[in-house]
Design a protein around this motif. Structure first.
Motif, PDB file in Angstrom:
ATOM      1  N   ILE A  21       1.084  -1.173   0.032  1.00 11.64           N
ATOM      2  CA  ILE A  21       0.063  -0.008  -0.069  1.00 11.64           C
ATOM      3  C   ILE A  21       0.952   1.113  -0.133  1.00 11.64           C
TER       4      ILE A  21
ATOM      5  N   ARG B 250      -0.059   5.118   1.249  1.00 13.70           N
ATOM      6  CA  ARG B 250      -1.455   5.133   1.152  1.00 13.70           C
ATOM      7  C   ARG B 250      -2.279   4.692   2.492  1.00 13.70           C
TER       8      ARG B 250
ATOM      9  N   TYR C 236      -6.156   3.761   2.786  1.00 11.72           N
ATOM     10  CA  TYR C 236      -6.153   2.363   2.557  1.00 11.72           C
ATOM     11  C   TYR C 236      -6.865   1.702   3.637  1.00 11.72           C
TER      12      TYR C 236
ATOM     13  N   ASP D 162     -11.702  -0.526  -2.034  1.00 13.17           N
ATOM     14  CA  ASP D 162     -10.810   0.152  -2.993  1.00 13.17           C
ATOM     15  C   ASP D 162     -10.812  -0.550  -4.334  1.00 13.17           C
TER      16      ASP D 162
ATOM     17  N   SER E 259      -6.212  -6.636   3.057  1.00 12.76           N
ATOM     18  CA  SER E 259      -5.315  -6.241   1.755  1.00 12.76           C
ATOM     19  C   SER E 259      -5.666  -7.248   0.673  1.00 12.76           C
TER      20      SER E 259
END
Length: 476
Positions: free
Chosen positions: A222, A225, A229, A237, A308
Motif C-alpha cells: 500500500i 496510502r 487504505y 478500494d 489487503s
C-alpha cells in the motif's frame, strides 16, 4: 476517440495533486498533440498552493516530461494553462477564481463550455459545489459539467447524499462519475470481442462455460496510502468499483447496438441481477487476507483488521448464468501483478487434459485475447497437448493504445459517457458491496496477518474454489 475538436474551460480542482501530476496532465497533453482540442480552450488549475501562471505551467511541463520523451513535448499546450490559489471553503476565493476563468476565456476566446474536475476528497464536495454556485460561476452562459473521481461515497446512503449535493447545482446529464478502469481499451475489448464475434456469443452461457475468474493481484504494498487504505481495504478500494465494472463487461447481455446509453442500460440490468449477500453467504463465499507486514506500514494501526486481499464467489440471477460461479480476487504484496479475465469452458466428456480449455482477456500489462485449446499430440494418438492462440502481439504493438484518462477526458470534453459510470450503476454496486461489508462486520474478527509478502495469497482463497472442485489460475 472522436476526431472532432473541443474547446472551453477546464477547471481542475486539486490542480497540484498526485492525480493531476501523474495522469491528468499527461492525458490532456496527449489529446492536445492529437488535435482533439481547438485553439479555444484553457485549463485553470486550483489548489491551496501559491503559484503564478508560469510556475504552474512549469509544474505541469515537468509532470508531462516524467511520462514522455522531451522531444515529444508540444510546448503550445502549456500556454493554455492558468492557475488560481484557493481555499475551497472560502467564497471570496471563488470570486477570484471567476476572474481567472474570465482572463483565460478572454486570452483564448474560449468556447462557452465549462468542466469542473473534482480531484478532491469527498469532504470538500459540498462547499466546492456551493461556492461555485454562490460565486456566479455556474451562471456563466454556456454548458457546465462536473466530473467526480471514485470512490463515490463510502456506502449506498453516503453516495446518495453526495449525489444530492451535485443535483443542487447540476442536472443529472451534467454529472460525470469517473472510474478510470472504464477508460482502458483492453477492458472495452471484452465487450467488443463478444459483440463482433457471434460464434463466441453463442457459447457465452451456462451450457458451455463452467466458471469465470477475474483476477487483479498486485505485487506492491500500500506504500504511503496507509491512512486512506486502512479506512477502505480491498473491498472498497477495488471490488466496489473496478472489479464489478469488469464483471459487467463479461456477464451483461449484449445491446443491439454499441451505443453508450444501451450499453449502460445492459450493465445496470446485470448489476440488478447480482443478489445481496446474506451473513451465511459472506461466511462461505468471501475470503479475506492481510499481508504479514501490513500493520508495519505508515499510518496503519498495529492491530488493524483491514483486508489487503479479498476473494469473492458471486452468482448472477439470470438463466444465462444459472449455476455458473464468478470468482474475483485482488490483493496487495502478492507474487503476481496483472489484470486478467479467464473464462473456463466445460469439458463435455470424461477425458483427462493437462489444462481446461479457456478464453483469457488480458487487461494489463499484457493486452488482448488468447485461447487455450487441446489438440492431438503429433505422432501420439492417445495424447493431447495444449495450444495457445494469441494474443496478437504484432497487431497490439503496432497501434497506439490510449491511456485510460485520455479516453475518460475525451468523453467528458465531448459530452459522452461511454467510458464513465452512471449513478444508477453506482447505487447497485454499493448495494452489493454494502451487503458484503455488513456480513464481514458481523463475523468473528479474522486472524490477520495470514499471508506472506510475495506469496499467492491466503489459503482461504484457494479453499473458496476447492469446495467447488475449481482452482485459481496463477501466473508468475
Amino acid at each position: 476517440m472522436s476526431k472532432e475538436q473541443t474547446g472551453g474551460i477546464i477547471v481542475l480542482f486539486g490542480g497540484t495533486g498526485d492525480l493531476a501530476e501523474s495522469m491528468i496532465f499527461p492525458a490532456l497533453h496527449q489529446l492536445f498533440k492529437q488535435e482533439k482540442f481547438s485553439d479555444h480552450f484553457a485549463l485553470v488549475g486550483v489548489s491551496r498552493k501559491d503559484m503564478s501562471d508560469q510556475e504552474y505551467r512549469d509544474y505541469a511541463r515537468e509532470a508531462v516530461v516524467n511520462e514522455e520523451e522531451e522531444n515529444n513535448i508540444n510546448e503550445e499546450f502549456f500556454k493554455h494553462l492558468f492557475y488560481q490559489s484557493a481555499d475551497n471553503t472560502e467564497l471570496d476565493d471563488f470570486e477570484k477564481l471567476s476572474e481567472t476563468i474570465q482572463k483565460a476565456a478572454d486570452e483564448f476566446d474560449t468556447d462557452s463550455s465549462y468542466i469542473y474536475y473534482y480531484s478532491l476528497p469527498p469532504s470538500l464536495y459540498d462547499e466546492t459545489t456551493t461556492n461555485l454556485k454562490k460565486s456566479g460561476i455556474l451562471d456563466l452562459e454556456g454548458s457546465h459539467r462536473v466530473a467526480v473521481e471514485k470512490p463515490f461515497g463510502e456506502s449506498l446512503e453516503s453516495s446518495k447524499d453526495y449525489y444530492e449535493l451535485f443535483e443542487k447545482a447540476f442536472k443529472p446529464e451534467e454529472i460525470y462519475l469517473v472510474d478510470h478502469f472504464l477508460g482502458m481499451d483492453s477492458l472495452q475489448n471484452i465487450l467488443a470481442t463478444r459483440y463482433y464475434n457471434p460464434f463466441l456469443e453463442a457459447i457465452w452461457n451456462r451450457d458451455y462455460i463452467e466458471h469465470v475468474q477475474i483476477s487483479l493481484p498486485e505485487d506492491f504494498s500500500i506504500g504511503a496510502r496507509g491512512s486512506f487504505y486502512d479506512e477502505n481495504g480491498a473491498l472498497l478500494d477495488m471490488f466496489q468499483n473496478h472489479i464489478l465494472q469488469i464483471l459487467s463487461f463479461v456477464a451483461m447481455d449484449l445491446p443491439d447496438e454499441m451505443e453508450e446509453d444501451k450499453i449502460n442500460k445492459k450493465k445496470l440490468d446485470l448489476f440488478k441481477h447480482i443478489p445481496e449477500f446474506k451473513a451465511e453467504d459472506v461466511k462461505e463465499k468471501v475470503a479475506r487476507g492481510q499481508y504479514d507486514s501490513y500493520r508495519e506500514e505508515e499510518d496503519v494501526p498495529e492491530d488493524s483488521l483491514t483486508e489487503s486481499y479479498i476473494a469473492i464467489e458471486l452468482e448472477i440471477d439470470k438463466e444465462r448464468w444459472r449455476d455458473v460461479p464468478f470468482y474475483v480476487r485482488t490483493g496487495k504484496s502478492l507474487a503476481e501483478n496483472h489484470m486478467t479475465v479467464d473464462v473456463l469452458l466445460k469439458m463435455p466428456y470424461d477425458v483427462s487434459v493437462s489444462e481446461q480449455p479457456r478464453l483469457t482477456f488480458s487487461i494489463q500489462p499484457q493486452v488482448g485475447l488468447s485461447i487455450l485449446m487441446n489438440q492431438n499430440h503429433s505422432g501420439k494418438a492417445e495424447e493431447v497437448v495444449k495450444t495457445v492462440l494469441g494474443p496478437d502481439k504484432e497487431t497490439m504493438e503496432s497501434v497506439y493504445i490510449p491511456e485510460p484518462y485520455e479516453n475518460v477526458l475525451a468523453d467528458i470534453l465531448k459530452g459522452s459517457k461511454r467510458h464513465l459510470s452512471t449513478f444508477e450503476q453506482v447505487k447497485e454496486q454499493w448495494r452489493i458491496t454494502d451487503s458484503i461489508k455488513n456480513g464481514m462486520e458481523n463475523l468473528p474478527d479474522p486472524s490477520f496477518p495470514n499471508y506472506e509478502t510475495g506469496s499467492k495469497g491466503p489459503k482461504e482463497a484457494d479453499e473458496l474454489l476447492e469446495k467447488n472442485n475449481h482452482s485459481w489460475i496463477y501466473r508468475e
